[in-house]
Write a protein that holds these residues in place. Sequence first.
Motif, PDB file in Angstrom:
ATOM      1  N   ALA A   1       6.009 -21.992   2.407  1.00 50.04           N
ATOM      2  CA  ALA A   1       5.106 -21.085   3.516  1.00 50.04           C
ATOM      3  C   ALA A   1       5.532 -19.970   3.749  1.00 50.04           C
ATOM      4  CB  ALA A   1       4.964 -21.821   4.726  1.00 50.04           C
ATOM      5  N   THR A   2       6.816 -19.636   3.761  1.00 52.79           N
ATOM      6  CA  THR A   2       7.317 -18.415   4.018  1.00 52.79           C
ATOM      7  C   THR A   2       7.051 -17.491   2.948  1.00 52.79           C
ATOM      8  OG1 THR A   2       9.153 -19.246   5.704  1.00 52.79           O
ATOM      9  CG2 THR A   2       9.545 -17.090   4.620  1.00 52.79           C
TER      10      THR A   2
ATOM     11  N   HIS B   1       4.793 -17.670   0.445  1.00 51.84           N
ATOM     12  CA  HIS B   1       3.523 -17.368   0.365  1.00 51.84           C
ATOM     13  C   HIS B   1       3.029 -16.349   1.507  1.00 51.84           C
ATOM     14  CE1 HIS B   1      -0.730 -18.158  -0.114  1.00 51.84           C
ATOM     15  NE2 HIS B   1      -0.927 -18.364   1.283  1.00 51.84           N
ATOM     16  N   GLN B   2       3.390 -16.510   2.754  1.00 49.64           N
ATOM     17  CA  GLN B   2       3.131 -15.530   3.728  1.00 49.64           C
ATOM     18  C   GLN B   2       3.627 -14.203   3.544  1.00 49.64           C
ATOM     19  OE1 GLN B   2       4.362 -17.809   7.113  1.00 49.64           O
ATOM     20  NE2 GLN B   2       2.638 -19.578   7.049  1.00 49.64           N
ATOM     21  N   THR B   3       4.656 -14.017   2.996  1.00 54.60           N
ATOM     22  CA  THR B   3       5.399 -12.774   2.640  1.00 54.60           C
ATOM     23  C   THR B   3       4.669 -12.248   1.627  1.00 54.60           C
ATOM     24  OG1 THR B   3       7.703 -13.629   3.107  1.00 54.60           O
ATOM     25  CG2 THR B   3       7.420 -11.544   1.825  1.00 54.60           C
TER      26      THR B   3
ATOM     27  N   ALA C   1       1.171 -12.655   0.899  1.00 50.45           N
ATOM     28  CA  ALA C   1       0.109 -12.520   1.619  1.00 50.45           C
ATOM     29  C   ALA C   1       0.031 -11.239   2.361  1.00 50.45           C
ATOM     30  CB  ALA C   1      -0.530 -13.535   2.410  1.00 50.45           C
ATOM     31  N   GLY C   2       0.957 -10.888   3.235  1.00 54.19           N
ATOM     32  CA  GLY C   2       1.399  -9.802   3.949  1.00 54.19           C
ATOM     33  C   GLY C   2       1.378  -8.448   3.465  1.00 54.19           C
TER      34      GLY C   2
END
Length: 375
Positions: free
Chosen positions: A131-132, A134-136, A138-139
């Motif tokens: 998740a980390t 992916h979120q990095t 995505a941002g």
Amino acid sequence: MSKPRVVVAGLGDSGLLTAIHLAGDADVIGIGTKPGMVSGQELGLRLARPDFWAKHHRVPFERYRRLAGVRTVHGAVTGIDPAGRTVSYKNADGMTGSEPYDVLVIATGVTNGFWRNPDVQTESEVDDAVATAHQTLAGAQSIAIIGGGAASVGSAANLADAWPDKQIDLYFPGEAALPQHHRGVWQRVSKLLVDRGVGLHPGHRAVIPAGFDLDQITHEPVEWSTGQPAAQADAVVWAVGRVRPNSDWLPSELLDEGGFVRVDPNLRVTGQDAIFAIGDIAATDPLRTSARNRADKLLARNIRAHLKGGKLQPYKPPRRRWGSVVGTQDNGLTVFAPNGKGYRIPNWSVDTVLQPLIVRRGIYGGIKKPSKEKS
């Protein structure tokens, strides 16, 4: 009469499949650092579409039907006594132990970036790591991907597909990427990348300072030893292929100069009678292709022959990489043959034939449906 005892050190794809093939013929004990199979394949899908990636590339051990008779240890191997034929380990709770063996299979793989590591992780820790990353991404508004292999190319293709409004750039050292594939593969895949708006930057070799941590997504400018101005992006994905064998637990006499396990053509460790190796850690050939060419079936056959005093068969590595590069897309899955020709499998066939029948039933011997999703 008791069955022979086989210890499989490492439960990634190669170790898992070897354990599955031997489960009915031996008392098999598998030691793995993850609570299930967490594949190192399809990095691009893992980063861009983690839920879709997990559906096919992350499976708890209890769902494999043919692992029912295999005892799994959640932990890391820490040492080996070839003379006494024992392997020592530390489990996920920090407790130490050892396992005797008649045959040992070394399948502990390699470390390669943040997505393939030897760390003992719980299910929630794997969740967080996926998740980390992916979120990095995505941002980030701009993403630079460094490297010319399938992991970097697949990442560029999938990130650009998931986020078409982001600036995605792929930097690689040669005139073309995918140098271990047939040249026709890059010709086809590069067109896909251009169509998705990926910036292609050949001839860029990154400067990697001593001690630089390649096992994380970074944000600092990337310098080039090839003379170009530094590149800046909100997120930098390093997929430069600097794999490190997970072999610290092995004595040096079993290893080559790169730390990979020396094997003979039959996948038996050089100078050892009862130790075999498979996967990315096994120095079978320059590309270490036993990890991706169904050598698990050959290895299981050779172990059975070894235990019965029979003849072992050699592993014959292919000359080029083959298979998927970008993974399953909206129009299906394209698999490239060693001669560079691509074969597209439509999505309906991926979902109804390839995955359930060929992969889950044919290759893995059956995988149970997942239990109800977590609340």
